[in-house]
Design a protein around this motif. Structure first.
Motif, PDB file in Angstrom:
ATOM      1  N   ASP A  41       0.818  -1.218   0.000  1.00  0.00           N
ATOM      2  CA  ASP A  41       0.000   0.000   0.000  1.00  0.00           C
ATOM      3  C   ASP A  41       0.846   1.259   0.000  1.00  0.00           C
ATOM      4  OD1 ASP A  41       1.035  -0.270   2.534  1.00  0.00           O
ATOM      5  OD2 ASP A  41      -0.866   0.039   3.590  1.00  0.00           O
ATOM      6  N   GLY A  42       2.177   1.088  -0.122  1.00  0.00           N
ATOM      7  CA  GLY A  42       3.069   2.232  -0.106  1.00  0.00           C
ATOM      8  C   GLY A  42       3.485   2.670   1.275  1.00  0.00           C
ATOM      9  N   ARG A  43       2.915   2.029   2.296  1.00  0.00           N
ATOM     10  CA  ARG A  43       3.196   2.434   3.671  1.00  0.00           C
ATOM     11  C   ARG A  43       4.607   2.020   4.076  1.00  0.00           C
ATOM     12  NH1 ARG A  43      -0.763   2.994   8.463  1.00  0.00           N
ATOM     13  NH2 ARG A  43      -2.330   2.776   6.830  1.00  0.00           N
ATOM     14  N   VAL A  67      10.333  10.129   1.629  1.00  0.00           N
ATOM     15  CA  VAL A  67       9.063  10.133   2.341  1.00  0.00           C
ATOM     16  C   VAL A  67       8.118  11.068   1.617  1.00  0.00           C
ATOM     17  CG1 VAL A  67       7.912  10.571   4.537  1.00  0.00           C
ATOM     18  CG2 VAL A  67      10.237   9.649   4.517  1.00  0.00           C
ATOM     19  N   LEU A  68       6.997  10.547   1.170  1.00  0.00           N
ATOM     20  CA  LEU A  68       6.063  11.307   0.343  1.00  0.00           C
ATOM     21  C   LEU A  68       4.992  12.007   1.160  1.00  0.00           C
ATOM     22  CD1 LEU A  68       5.629   8.679  -2.508  1.00  0.00           C
ATOM     23  CD2 LEU A  68       7.322  10.513  -2.317  1.00  0.00           C
ATOM     24  N   GLY A  69       4.881  11.653   2.432  1.00  0.00           N
ATOM     25  CA  GLY A  69       3.863  12.265   3.282  1.00  0.00           C
ATOM     26  C   GLY A  69       3.097  11.206   4.047  1.00  0.00           C
ATOM     27  N   ARG A  70       2.208  11.652   4.896  1.00  0.00           N
ATOM     28  CA  ARG A  70       1.388  10.726   5.656  1.00  0.00           C
ATOM     29  C   ARG A  70       0.394  10.038   4.738  1.00  0.00           C
ATOM     30  NH1 ARG A  70       1.376  11.042  11.041  1.00  0.00           N
ATOM     31  NH2 ARG A  70      -0.748  10.270  11.111  1.00  0.00           N
ATOM     32  N   ILE A  71      -0.008   8.835   5.117  1.00  0.00           N
ATOM     33  CA  ILE A  71      -0.918   8.079   4.270  1.00  0.00           C
ATOM     34  C   ILE A  71      -2.250   8.806   4.104  1.00  0.00           C
ATOM     35  CG2 ILE A  71      -2.019   6.673   6.084  1.00  0.00           C
ATOM     36  CD1 ILE A  71      -1.515   4.271   4.059  1.00  0.00           C
ATOM     37  N   ASP A  72      -2.611   9.627   5.086  1.00  0.00           N
ATOM     38  CA  ASP A  72      -3.846  10.403   4.953  1.00  0.00           C
ATOM     39  C   ASP A  72      -3.592  11.767   4.313  1.00  0.00           C
ATOM     40  OD1 ASP A  72      -2.488  11.527   7.044  1.00  0.00           O
ATOM     41  OD2 ASP A  72      -4.095  11.323   8.518  1.00  0.00           O
ATOM     42  N   ASP A  73      -2.357  11.982   3.799  1.00  0.00           N
ATOM     43  CA  ASP A  73      -2.054  13.213   3.083  1.00  0.00           C
ATOM     44  C   ASP A  73      -2.417  13.118   1.605  1.00  0.00           C
ATOM     45  OD1 ASP A  73      -1.242  14.792   5.138  1.00  0.00           O
ATOM     46  OD2 ASP A  73       0.886  14.339   4.943  1.00  0.00           O
ATOM     47  N   VAL A  74      -2.874  11.960   1.180  1.00  0.00           N
ATOM     48  CA  VAL A  74      -3.450  11.829  -0.156  1.00  0.00           C
ATOM     49  C   VAL A  74      -4.962  11.765   0.041  1.00  0.00           C
ATOM     50  CG1 VAL A  74      -3.629  10.444  -2.240  1.00  0.00           C
ATOM     51  CG2 VAL A  74      -1.430  10.663  -1.076  1.00  0.00           C
ATOM     52  N   VAL A  75      -5.661  12.821  -0.363  1.00  0.00           N
ATOM     53  CA  VAL A  75      -7.097  12.913  -0.122  1.00  0.00           C
ATOM     54  C   VAL A  75      -7.841  12.868  -1.450  1.00  0.00           C
ATOM     55  CG1 VAL A  75      -6.727  14.265   1.971  1.00  0.00           C
ATOM     56  CG2 VAL A  75      -7.147  15.438  -0.197  1.00  0.00           C
TER      57      VAL A  75
END
Length: 366
Positions: A215-217, A261-269
């Protein structure tokens, strides 16, 4: 030897009071330094210290860190930096970054020097025993940004062997500006759950394993990983899986094995049916010549599902920035649907005690 505690025959077990002080770590810097000194010195492996997370995106968690994990981080950091010495404490002592500043200094045999009011020039003048040891500090981007405004502080920072910079996204322009001023910057990534920074300039420290899930995590393993959350076995089971710390961040490894690091998983909305990468929008806005600081969040919205909102601090010479102008700026480089639907102008971004942006407070401003 670097990474080993300063044990001695007369070391006594940590007192109940001291252990309470470390569960969670709390107090003014002198209290925390004294408690950590005792915790590092006891003969047997002590109970874990408990470090609270910043709670930047929700309720703070209480992270249990063993002495083995803390010392593994200390030793790996010294190996990567190529030196150890005296650390200057400019971060809150109760959070993991401050704890590690103190631990690195104590393990190296030096009393950490507290920096009051970001006055590094004054802190260097107050160093006991002169400046024979290599000097280090750890900062967050907001602190570095403010320090670069003062020639006196920049001159003081030039005397440091290394400045670790972490706690959030780092604007490439900020790093370039610091390096042009003669400062040695190392960007760090980590968390309380990894005993602080465990990836330096995209490269994991010795012994640290990094993997990307389907999942990219991002997942992190190795000797610096925490023991679990205090009194929260359910969250521990979700986050600590087969010895791996499962982060809330999305990342990728390039061909050289360097972590991005692309950002938090909830940073893709999802806004209006379109996936929007909030960190990418923020990075684009930071490139605007009239933008000094920015944070981009997704906020629940009846029309869009999630509305992209930019919180902007304009440069001192800028009167005002129009929403449509900033939307056009984003749309020049990315899909128009990524442009923020709302822009909130601020004099400064609200910060948590550890220097991270207070996202919860920002959402209350929309």
């Amino acid at each position: 030897m670097e990474g080993e505690s300063k044990e001695h025959p007369s070391a006594k077990p940590t007192s109940v009071h001291q252990m309470n002080h470390l569960r969670p770590v709390a107090g003014e810097p002198p209290q925390v330094v004294a408690a950590l000194r005792d915790w590092l010195a006891v003969m047997a492996e002590p109970g874990p210290l408990v470090v609270e997370t910043s709670g930047s995106t929700g309720t703070p968690k209480r992270v249990q860190l063993s002495r083995r994990a803390v010392l593994a981080s200390v030793a790996a950091s010294a190996r990567r930096l190529g030196a150890s010495g005296c650390w200057l404490l400019a971060l809150p002592s109760a959070y993991v970054a401050g704890v590690q500043v103190i631990a690195r200094s104590l393990v190296a045999g030096h009393e950490p020097q507290v920096v009051e009011g970001l006055d590094f020039a004054g802190a260097l003048d107050g160093l006991a025993g002169g400046r024979d040891a290599a000097l280090f500090t750890s900062l967050v981007p907001t602190q570095l940004h403010r320090l670069l405004e003062s020639p006196e502080q920049v001159e003081a920072l030039r005397e440091l062997h290394t400045i670790l910079l972490g706690g959030g996204p780092i604007d490439p322009a900020l790093r370039s500006r610091a390096e042009a001023a003669g400062l040695r910057i190392v960007a760090t990534y980590g968390a309380s759950e990894t005993a602080g920074g465990c990836v330096y300039d995209g490269v994991p420290l010795d012994g640290v394993a990094v993997a990307i899930g389907t999942d990219g995590r991002l997942r992190i393993g190795g000797p610096t990983v925490f023991d679990g959350y205090l009194d929260d076995p359910e969250l521990t089971a979700q986050t600590l899986v087969d010895g791996w710390y499962v982060t809330s961040d999305v990342g990728r490894l390039d061909d050289d094995g360097r972590l991005h690091v692309l950002g938090r998983i909830d940073d893709v909305v999802i806004s209006g049916g379109v996936n929007v990468a909030l960190p990418v929008v923020a990075a684009r806005l930071r490139e605007h010549p009239d933008v000094e600081q920015v944070e981009v969040l997704g906020v629940p919205d009846e029309e869009w599902g999630t509305k992209v909102v930019a919180f902007v601090v304009a440069g001192t010479e800028t009167r005002a920035l129009r929403t449509d102008a900033l939307r056009d700026w984003v749309a020049e480089a990315h899909p128009r649907a990524w442009a923020p639907r709302q822009v909130v102008m601020l004099a400064e971004l609200p910060l948590l005690p550890n220097g991270k942006v207070d996202r919860t407070q920002l959402k209350g401003l929309t």
